[in-house]
Design a protein around this motif. Sequence first.
Motif, PDB file in Angstrom:
ATOM      1  N   ARG A  99      -6.440   5.175   5.336  1.00 51.84           N
ATOM      2  CA  ARG A  99      -6.876   3.998   6.093  1.00 51.84           C
ATOM      3  C   ARG A  99      -8.253   3.530   5.670  1.00 51.84           C
ATOM      4  NH1 ARG A  99      -4.049   4.242  11.782  1.00 51.84           N
ATOM      5  NH2 ARG A  99      -2.560   5.898  11.358  1.00 51.84           N
ATOM      6  N   ASN A 144       8.063   7.226   4.490  1.00 52.72           N
ATOM      7  CA  ASN A 144       7.580   6.108   3.691  1.00 52.72           C
ATOM      8  C   ASN A 144       6.324   6.485   2.924  1.00 52.72           C
ATOM      9  OD1 ASN A 144       8.435   3.433   3.373  1.00 52.72           O
ATOM     10  ND2 ASN A 144       8.412   3.150   5.572  1.00 52.72           N
ATOM     11  N   HIS A 184       0.835  -1.203   0.000  1.00 54.08           N
ATOM     12  CA  HIS A 184       0.000   0.000   0.000  1.00 54.08           C
ATOM     13  C   HIS A 184       0.863   1.243   0.000  1.00 54.08           C
ATOM     14  CE1 HIS A 184      -2.501   3.012   2.379  1.00 54.08           C
ATOM     15  NE2 HIS A 184      -3.042   2.971   1.189  1.00 54.08           N
ATOM     16  N   ALA A 185       1.613   1.468   1.096  1.00 54.28           N
ATOM     17  CA  ALA A 185       2.448   2.661   1.164  1.00 54.28           C
ATOM     18  C   ALA A 185       3.880   2.350   1.535  1.00 54.28           C
ATOM     19  CB  ALA A 185       1.859   3.656   2.173  1.00 54.28           C
ATOM     20  N   GLY A 186       4.233   1.066   1.579  1.00 49.88           N
ATOM     21  CA  GLY A 186       5.638   0.723   1.766  1.00 49.88           C
ATOM     22  C   GLY A 186       6.109   0.645   3.204  1.00 49.88           C
ATOM     23  N   CYS A 187       5.235   0.777   4.193  1.00 47.24           N
ATOM     24  CA  CYS A 187       5.680   0.617   5.571  1.00 47.24           C
ATOM     25  C   CYS A 187       6.069  -0.840   5.801  1.00 47.24           C
ATOM     26  CB  CYS A 187       4.560   0.946   6.558  1.00 47.24           C
ATOM     27  SG  CYS A 187       4.123   2.670   6.631  1.00 47.24           S
ATOM     28  N   ALA A 235       5.388   6.921  -1.091  1.00 47.46           N
ATOM     29  CA  ALA A 235       4.278   6.260  -1.768  1.00 47.46           C
ATOM     30  C   ALA A 235       3.335   7.269  -2.415  1.00 47.46           C
ATOM     31  CB  ALA A 235       3.519   5.388  -0.776  1.00 47.46           C
ATOM     32  N   ALA A 246      -4.397  -2.175   1.115  1.00 47.89           N
ATOM     33  CA  ALA A 246      -3.472  -2.807   0.159  1.00 47.89           C
ATOM     34  C   ALA A 246      -4.260  -3.681  -0.794  1.00 47.89           C
ATOM     35  CB  ALA A 246      -2.434  -3.633   0.908  1.00 47.89           C
ATOM     36  N   MET A 287       8.671   6.631   9.195  1.00 39.00           N
ATOM     37  CA  MET A 287       7.511   5.928   8.666  1.00 39.00           C
ATOM     38  C   MET A 287       6.667   6.909   7.860  1.00 39.00           C
ATOM     39  SD  MET A 287       6.605   3.517  11.913  1.00 39.00           S
ATOM     40  CE  MET A 287       4.995   2.975  11.389  1.00 39.00           C
ATOM     41  N   MET A 344      -3.185   4.489  -3.609  1.00 45.33           N
ATOM     42  CA  MET A 344      -3.070   5.763  -2.919  1.00 45.33           C
ATOM     43  C   MET A 344      -3.445   6.945  -3.805  1.00 45.33           C
ATOM     44  SD  MET A 344       0.268   5.206  -0.615  1.00 45.33           S
ATOM     45  CE  MET A 344      -0.155   6.648   0.262  1.00 45.33           C
ATOM     46  N   THR A 387       9.281  -1.059  12.397  1.00 43.28           N
ATOM     47  CA  THR A 387       8.125  -0.160  12.459  1.00 43.28           C
ATOM     48  C   THR A 387       7.648  -0.100  13.894  1.00 43.28           C
ATOM     49  OG1 THR A 387       6.716  -2.021  11.916  1.00 43.28           O
ATOM     50  CG2 THR A 387       7.141  -0.446  10.163  1.00 43.28           C
ATOM     51  N   SER A 431       0.793   4.420  15.053  1.00 37.63           N
ATOM     52  CA  SER A 431       1.588   5.466  14.423  1.00 37.63           C
ATOM     53  C   SER A 431       0.643   6.465  13.780  1.00 37.63           C
ATOM     54  CB  SER A 431       2.503   4.866  13.366  1.00 37.63           C
ATOM     55  OG  SER A 431       1.758   4.269  12.345  1.00 37.63           O
ATOM     56  N   CYS A 480       0.720   0.917   9.678  1.00 34.63           N
ATOM     57  CA  CYS A 480       0.442   2.261   9.181  1.00 34.63           C
ATOM     58  C   CYS A 480      -1.035   2.468   8.893  1.00 34.63           C
ATOM     59  CB  CYS A 480       1.267   2.531   7.928  1.00 34.63           C
ATOM     60  SG  CYS A 480       2.983   2.890   8.301  1.00 34.63           S
ATOM     61  N   HIS A 481      -1.595   1.664   7.998  1.00 33.21           N
ATOM     62  CA  HIS A 481      -3.005   1.835   7.645  1.00 33.21           C
ATOM     63  C   HIS A 481      -3.767   0.523   7.760  1.00 33.21           C
ATOM     64  CE1 HIS A 481      -0.590   4.865   5.372  1.00 33.21           C
ATOM     65  NE2 HIS A 481      -1.313   5.619   6.160  1.00 33.21           N
ATOM     66  N   GLU A 530      -7.349  -1.336  -6.959  1.00 34.98           N
ATOM     67  CA  GLU A 530      -6.314  -0.858  -7.868  1.00 34.98           C
ATOM     68  C   GLU A 530      -6.708  -1.223  -9.284  1.00 34.98           C
ATOM     69  OE1 GLU A 530      -2.175  -0.395  -5.352  1.00 34.98           O
ATOM     70  OE2 GLU A 530      -2.317  -1.989  -6.824  1.00 34.98           O
ATOM     71  N   PRO A 569       5.209   0.130  -2.523  1.00 35.14           N
ATOM     72  CA  PRO A 569       3.947   0.701  -3.008  1.00 35.14           C
ATOM     73  C   PRO A 569       3.822   0.632  -4.523  1.00 35.14           C
ATOM     74  CG  PRO A 569       5.425   2.415  -2.213  1.00 35.14           C
ATOM     75  CD  PRO A 569       6.076   1.131  -1.897  1.00 35.14           C
ATOM     76  N   THR A 570       2.568   0.542  -4.978  1.00 35.82           N
ATOM     77  CA  THR A 570       2.313   0.550  -6.412  1.00 35.82           C
ATOM     78  C   THR A 570       2.641   1.918  -6.982  1.00 35.82           C
ATOM     79  OG1 THR A 570       0.423  -0.818  -5.872  1.00 35.82           O
ATOM     80  CG2 THR A 570       0.569  -0.016  -8.128  1.00 35.82           C
ATOM     81  N   PRO A 625      -2.406   3.229  -8.733  1.00 42.86           N
ATOM     82  CA  PRO A 625      -2.036   2.911  -7.351  1.00 42.86           C
ATOM     83  C   PRO A 625      -3.197   3.221  -6.406  1.00 42.86           C
ATOM     84  CG  PRO A 625      -0.339   4.237  -8.404  1.00 42.86           C
ATOM     85  CD  PRO A 625      -1.511   4.231  -9.317  1.00 42.86           C
ATOM     86  N   GLY A 628      -9.282  -1.593  -0.778  1.00 41.62           N
ATOM     87  CA  GLY A 628      -8.136  -2.042  -1.561  1.00 41.62           C
ATOM     88  C   GLY A 628      -8.408  -2.181  -3.039  1.00 41.62           C
TER      89      GLY A 628
END
Lengths: 293, 478
Positions: free
Chosen positions: B307, B167, A211-214, B171, A248, B164, B324, B289, B293, A230-231, B313, A277-278, B322, B311
């Motif tokens: 969050r 990170n 998702h975001a690489g964490c 992304a 993800a 983090m 995100m 990690t 957080s 993270c998420h 894509e 991450p994508t 992506p 999911g």
Amino acid sequence: MKPKPAAGIITLCFLLCAASSVVFVAAYVLNWGSQVLGGTLAGGIGALAVGLLLWSSQLLPGGEFVETREPLPPPLPEQTAFVATAQRGGSSSPTIVRRTLVLGLFGLFAAAVVPLRSLIPSSSTVPQRALATTSWRGGGKRLMTPEGRLIRLGDVPVGTELTAFPEGEPDAYYATAVVVRVRPADIALLNPDFARYTVDGVIAFSKLCTHAGCPVGLYLQESRQLFCPCHQSVFDVLHAGQAIAGPASRPLPQLPLGVDDQGYLIALGDFRGQPGPTYWTSYWRPYRLGASQ
Amino acid sequence: MITRWLFRRLDDRVGLSTAGRSRLLNRVVPDHWSFMLGEIAVYSFVYLCLSGVFLSLFFDDSPGSTVYTGSFTAMRGEEVSSPYASVVRLSWDVRFGLVMRQSHHWAALIFLGAIVVHLLRVFFTGGFRKPRELNWMIGVTLVLLAMLNGFTGYDLPDDLLSDMGLNIVNAVLLAVPFIGTWLSFMLFGGEFLGHDIIRRLMAIHSIIAPALIAGLLLLHVALVVRQRHAQFPGPGRTDTNVVGVRLWPARLVRSLGLMALCFSLFLFLGGLVQIDPIWLWGDTVAGRTMGPSQPDWYMGWIDGALRLMPGWEPTLFGWRMPNMFLPAVVMPGLSFLVLFFWPFIERLFTKDRAAHQVLERPRDRPVRVGIGVMALTFYGLLLSAWALDVIGYYSGTPQFFLVDAWRYAVLVAPLVTGFIAFLLAKALRDSGAEAFIELTWSDLTGALRRASPPPEEVVPLPKEDVVAHVPVDAGPIP
């Protein structure tokens, strides 16, 4: 003029401000700690604030007043005069002069942006291509913990999770891998194409959430799930790292494992999918999904 | 006596007497407590600059690592990154260092808060209408710059939690179409994480962004001075005058008092309320990690969106989008575009092209109130989603039940609250009630039914009735 009672309070406030400043200096010299330092200075400035606010509201003259606003837009004569002044010299400057100035300036600005490319080292490859592979490529590299220890099968008891890097590269972010070991009973549940690259229940994935690489730090061994803090994405270890919850949507790519002749875990090649991450690319490395996911 | 001595010499050289009296001392400015919200933001920025200078004298932004030898014994002897060690050293071994660092961080949080509250005041009172559209756009740009400055700021200590966050930045940049991978590589100097990032963040945080903020802030205030502050409706207040108080002395002294109050608050929080104890979770180690957080609160609405996003894509024309992209690029991008161009968007619907120097009470524009409350609910729910892991942990509720509940809430609640706010505003406007508690049930149902305030027209009587049946002074027939 009879002094107002507020004046007394304000005077006290300013005296308190001065006193707090002295205490602050003492606190600094005698090292009384951050709370006293912050508290005394805050108290002093706060006393100053109260004094000023009281002064403004109680002692200083108030009253309501009226002023006219400047008219907007400005009256026509002013506008005409401005335009006439601004256009001075316009008749002696032909259009081509002005147009080529614009061209020249435009060229300069466009050129000035180009050195931003220097932010990336000139020797490196195009970003998309650089992201497509990691240093696991080619296979044969031994797995190493962040502390620098090589990993044997015996170092990974059932139900544990280890972080691993290529030997000698503890800073290779995109190559970060997570190694887990599932119970012997679970090995039969694995997809054959997936299980081929595991060793006796020891499975390795990219540790980076897709998702975001964490780094996916939490391993829930009862449910054999990797959880990202993270998420809150969740990856299913027994189903080839498939993303089963959270934002993800790509599975954690598997790192094909083998064992070298000295018994240490090695990678047989790069991740079987894009780690991390994508990103926007149509040069997507096909992720070979097994018959059952 | 000293001031008179000084003033005479300055006056000889600068000519203060002429400009000083009319432009500064005697100037009449509209007065309302809500006009001081922007000042809180300005004073926060001033404090951030002052405390930031102190911090910059101790911060080490070089790449590489060093062995920590300070007084935090749990870390003594460990090899940690140089920026991290310098911040831990500042917090533990530099007298007054922790107060400066914590007050700086608290001031940043309050800075963003004051900006948002000030923005809401301007929004709900229509202070962005002509001739103040430019100042509104400068203001929205300042919001963005302040967010950037805050975010780069707490990334500087190079600790686990803020890395983090980096990170996520990587992304988000990767999720930008066409140029995303280039943006990421340019920021990090290659592949994430690299060795240049702290130095670059330091340049952005201490030079580039503050200079831009200072410049735009100066312009923002200069425009207010030039155009003169708008005023609330009231007796004697028109579009061509300014009714208020004289700037000197009471108003200026009050402002200085507010500045002192802000500084006092920052120092109180900085000395007594812990924030960002980076030594507790340590340095960044690749692969490590921590949870829970969270980013700082003003980034929370984006983090919450990340969050809550399911999911998905999808692949569009051969390009895989992506996950995100929608919550971190499109949603914030659209939000800021709409916010930035709001004066013109609203004008499309109200067709109001006149210049206004008198503000509106929020109730005068029920639709705007409804939209504003809808937006507040939406972004507020996204922000609260930023703490779902914490909420789940302390309440014992299953995490994904919370995620699902929030997903529905984010889509439905804004419509509900927006509509209710619209109704209440309309009821307040039409009934003439001053406060909510004075509203009656009929006011509310009337607001639901009517499209606009009840007309006060006079219905003319048919001539025959007036002559034959109705007394002359009976008034209009309702």
